[in-house]
Design an enzyme around this catalytic site. Structure first.
Site, short mmCIF file in Angstrom:
data_model
loop_
_atom_site.label_atom_id
_atom_site.label_comp_id
_atom_site.label_asym_id
_atom_site.label_seq_id
_atom_site.Cartn_x
_atom_site.Cartn_y
_atom_site.Cartn_z
N SER A 1 46.76 36.86 28.62
CA SER A 1 46.59 38.23 29.13
C SER A 1 46.04 39.23 28.12
O SER A 1 45.78 40.38 28.47
CB SER A 1 47.91 38.75 29.69
OG SER A 1 48.19 38.16 30.93
N LYS B 1 43.01 41.20 29.13
CA LYS B 1 43.02 42.42 29.93
C LYS B 1 42.59 43.66 29.17
O LYS B 1 42.25 44.68 29.79
CB LYS B 1 44.40 42.64 30.54
CG LYS B 1 44.80 41.59 31.58
CD LYS B 1 46.14 41.92 32.21
CE LYS B 1 46.50 40.93 33.32
NZ LYS B 1 47.08 39.69 32.81
N SER C 1 50.76 44.29 32.77
CA SER C 1 49.95 43.06 32.79
C SER C 1 49.81 42.46 34.18
O SER C 1 49.73 41.24 34.35
CB SER C 1 50.54 42.01 31.84
OG SER C 1 49.58 41.02 31.52
N LYS D 1 48.45 44.42 23.41
CA LYS D 1 48.55 43.63 24.64
C LYS D 1 49.18 42.28 24.35
O LYS D 1 48.80 41.61 23.38
CB LYS D 1 47.17 43.44 25.27
CG LYS D 1 47.23 42.79 26.64
CD LYS D 1 47.80 43.73 27.67
CE LYS D 1 48.20 43.01 28.95
NZ LYS D 1 49.41 42.18 28.80
#
Length: 464
Positions: free
Chosen positions: A87, A90, A146, A258
């Site tokens: 993730s 992202k 997320s 992140k």
């Protein structure tokens, strides 16, 4: 007679070879001097070398620590190794959305977006077909919580289809300096064709960290409320990054980042931090546990902030670094007259070191483009073998405006360069030339000697 002959021959050979080398050297030097009409007044400084700080102990098998402003690589381990980002993908989805949408745009969930998660346990906020959100709300759901289906919905909104958005992602990654990256989706869900490297993710993160809107959302430490929509009650979410205020791994200098995890990628983490004007980015991949990715990140940040300083370079110093050899040996060489400017900039170097330890080189491995007559490549600033700064260099034919080249301040050195033919001296070429000259001189001298012998013999016969 023979002794005098050999002595004279040796003198002539030495003179001929010396003249050849001198002619080549003068020609090459003159060509370089014509191409570099800059006064390097700040060169010649004593070069007192300071060693690179000892590397910290970390567990990640693929990681990197870079300065967000200069691109300086302070620490890296297998940073060009292929990894699955999960993730952390992202952050690029968020950046592209911010660059291409208005925050108040309304997004309506399609069937494909609502059902895009692979399994229910994948991070999601249970968005429904036909449910509506603003781009701003979706960005908070994307970067803080997320939510995978929100990544899909934003991709569709930005590009019209998820496939078109993936193409935008790959183009943007390349633009930001990613060299070995290919994305296959907007969320980071596992796909064998969805990969990157720690170095590439750091370059992507630089683009994100230098976008104020992105940082404003990604640094949200408090709870964020998504108001009730046309189909659901309000949702309250918090950032998953545990180094923000109020979290279990709180780090006072953390400005966001992140998280990521899949079985294939293991624990991944991108983190932004700032202390005393120095902004650092840490990327750790392939971490075995959630704990290790945070402790390794803190170790790298503490080491970076303690051992490095940001130094300002002037245009004339950069001009001195951009040496003749770098120019003529690089992929940016052209037979055209060239224009480019050298602006003051920043580099990040070890404490107690100075600019006298820094050199510049052209990064020939960077993919170059040629648009509207302007060639774009990268420059690297090197401290020993360590990259301590990077920048984009635009080069155009004389008379074409290259625009702003290096960050932070206005141009203070610019020039028009007219490259001349450059000859590089190869010792075997010189030896070959010398051998030819030797043979020619030997033939001439041998003929002259035989002619003298015949005249001497004829005179003796007449006397007899």
């Amino acid at each position: 007679m023979k002794k005098h002959f050999l002595k004279g021959l040796l003198i002539k050979i030495t003179s001929a070879v010396s003249a050849t080398v001198l002619a080549c050297s003068v020609f090459t030097t003159d060509a370089h001097a014509a191409a570099y009409n800059i006064n390097y007044s700040e060169t010649g400084t004593a070069n007192t070398e300071v060693s690179w700080p000892d590397a910290p102990e970390v567990n990640s098998s693929s990681c990197i620590l870079v300065d967000a402003d200069t691109g300086s690589i302070l620490f890296e381990r297998n940073s060009h190794e292929k990894c699955y980002p999960a993730s952390t993908t992202k952050i690029l989805t968020g950046l592209l959305t911010i660059e291409n949408c208005n925050m108040d745009d309304v997004v309506t969930f399609s069937q494909a977006a609502a059902t895009s998660i692979n399994i229910y346990e994948d991070a999601n906020l249970g968005c429904k077909v036909g449910e509506q959100f603003t781009v701003n709300q979706l960005l908070h759901g994307l970067l803080l919580y997320s939510a995978n289906e929100m990544a899909y919905a934003l991709g569709e909104h930005v590009a019209g289809s998820i496939d078109a958005f993936v193409d935008m992602m790959n183009a943007k990654a390349k633009e930001l300096g990613a060299l070995n990256t290919h994305f296959a989706n907007a969320s980071g869900l596992y796909n064998t064709n969805h990969y990157t490297t720690a170095y590439d993710m750091a370059m992507i993160a630089r683009g994100c960290y230098n976008n104020a809107s992105f940082v404003s959302i990604d640094s949200t430490a408090d709870a964020y409320v998504i108001p009730a929509t046309n189909m659901s009650a309000q949702r309250t979410i918090r950032h998953r990054h545990k180094m923000l205020k109020g979290r279990s791994y709180y780090y006072e200098y953390c400005k966001g980042g992140k998280t990521g995890y899949t079985d294939e990628s293991q624990n991944t983490l991108v983190t932004f931090a700032e202390k005393d004007g120095m902004r650092l980015i840490c990327v750790v991949f392939k971490e075995a546990t959630d704990d290790l990715r945070y402790t390794d990140t803190k170790t790298l940040f503490d080491w970076g902030f303690s051992n490095f300083q940001k130094s300002t370079t002037t245009g004339s110093q950069l001009g001195a670094m951009f040496s003749n050899d770098n120019y003529y040996n690089s992929a940016v060489f052209s037979t055209l007259s060239l224009n480019f400017g050298l602006n003051a900039s920043f580099i990040t170097i070890p404490n107690k070191s100075s600019l006298s330890n820094v050199t510049m080189t052209v990064d020939d491995n960077y993919d170059m483009t040629n648009e509207n007559g302007v060639m774009t490549t990268h420059l690297k600033f090197l401290y020993n073998d360590n990259t301590v700064g990077t920048t984009t260099l635009n080069i155009s034919a004389a008379g074409t405006d290259t625009g702003s080249l290096l960050p932070y301040v206005s141009t203070d050195v610019s020039s028009s360069y007219k490259p001349k033919t450059c000859i590089k001296i190869n010792i075997w070429v010189v030896v070959g030339i010398g051998a030819v000259i030797l043979f020619i001189i030997y033939i001439i001298e041998e003929r002259a000697r035989r002619k003298r012998q015949r005249r001497h013999y004829n005179r003796r016969r007449r006397r007899l």
